[in-house]
Design an enzyme around this catalytic site. Structure first.
Site, PDB file in Angstrom:
ATOM      1  CD  GLN A   1      40.436  40.846  49.161  1.00  0.00           C
ATOM      2  OE1 GLN A   1      39.425  41.291  49.697  1.00  0.00           O
ATOM      3  NE2 GLN A   1      41.610  40.893  49.748  1.00  0.00           N
ATOM      4  CB  CYS A   2      41.120  35.306  47.441  1.00  0.00           C
ATOM      5  SG  CYS A   2      42.146  36.323  48.543  1.00  0.00           S
TER       6      CYS A   2
END
Length: 204
Positions: free
Chosen positions: A116-117
């Site tokens: 994700q990030c």
């Protein structure tokens, strides 16, 4: 100084969720600490990034007090601490300006969560022209539920669902997606010169 270590979202917020019980590496802070020590010793810039969701009442809402680094991690003077509201570390911060001002062209990315990030930051950094190293075992993530899975299930129910993507597969897919395209994949040992145990033995 031409390199920076970008530490993403290694924060107490995640430990406040039930899903922390399923995190791929509950000791992620220790591995991040090794990377930070190595970066400091090499004279590299360390940049800390925390995810925030102001006004939401979630564990990422700064007003609840959980938007802070996990125990054992402590920024030093000269190490920026940025807060973001987007998945990547660039869009809602001044990270790119900071790196440009300091002449940094190489980034090592680590933190939570892998796909994700961390992955999103690595992809964008590559598009911005940075040489990116993705420290795969210094990232952590959770099993990912199928898009049609009902909300509010227990950890046991999530794990029992054959459609749930296990953490090993999540991390493998990130490696395949990034390697040779957006980043070079490396491990903590490769970047720090061996395990903490082996370094201690040499020092002794």
């Amino acid at each position: 100084m031409n390199r920076a270590l970008v530490v993403l979202d290694v924060q107490e917020s995640f430990r406040q969720r039930d899903s922390w019980q399923l995190i791929s590496d509950p000791d992620i802070a220790q591995k991040i600490g090794r990377l930070v020590d190595a970066a400091r010793a090499a004279g590299d810039q360390v940049v800390w990034v925390l995810h925030t969701e102001p006004g939401t009442g979630t564990v990422f809402d700064p007003d609840l007090g959980h938007v802070r680094l996990l125990p054992g991690l402590e920024p030093r003077a000269g190490e920026p601490v940025l807060t973001k509201t987007s998945h990547n570390a660039f869009t809602t911060t001044n990270l790119q300006q900071l790196l440009t001002e300091r002449g940094i062209g190489e980034l090592a990315v680590c933190g939570i969560r892998t796909e994700q990030c961390c992955e999103t930051t690595a992809r964008l950094a590559s598009d911005f022209g940075y040489a990116v190293t993705f420290v795969i075992d210094a990232t952590a993530t959770n099993p990912i539920e199928h898009r049609d899975a009902p909300a509010g299930r227990t950890n046991a129910e999530i794990l029992a669902d054959p459609r749930t993507l296990p953490v090993a597969e999540v991390m493998a897919r990130t490696e395949y997606a990034l390697a040779g395209r957006f980043a070079t994949i490396r491990t903590v040992d490769e970047l720090t010169g061996g395990t903490s145990e082996s370094r201690a033995a040499v020092a002794g």
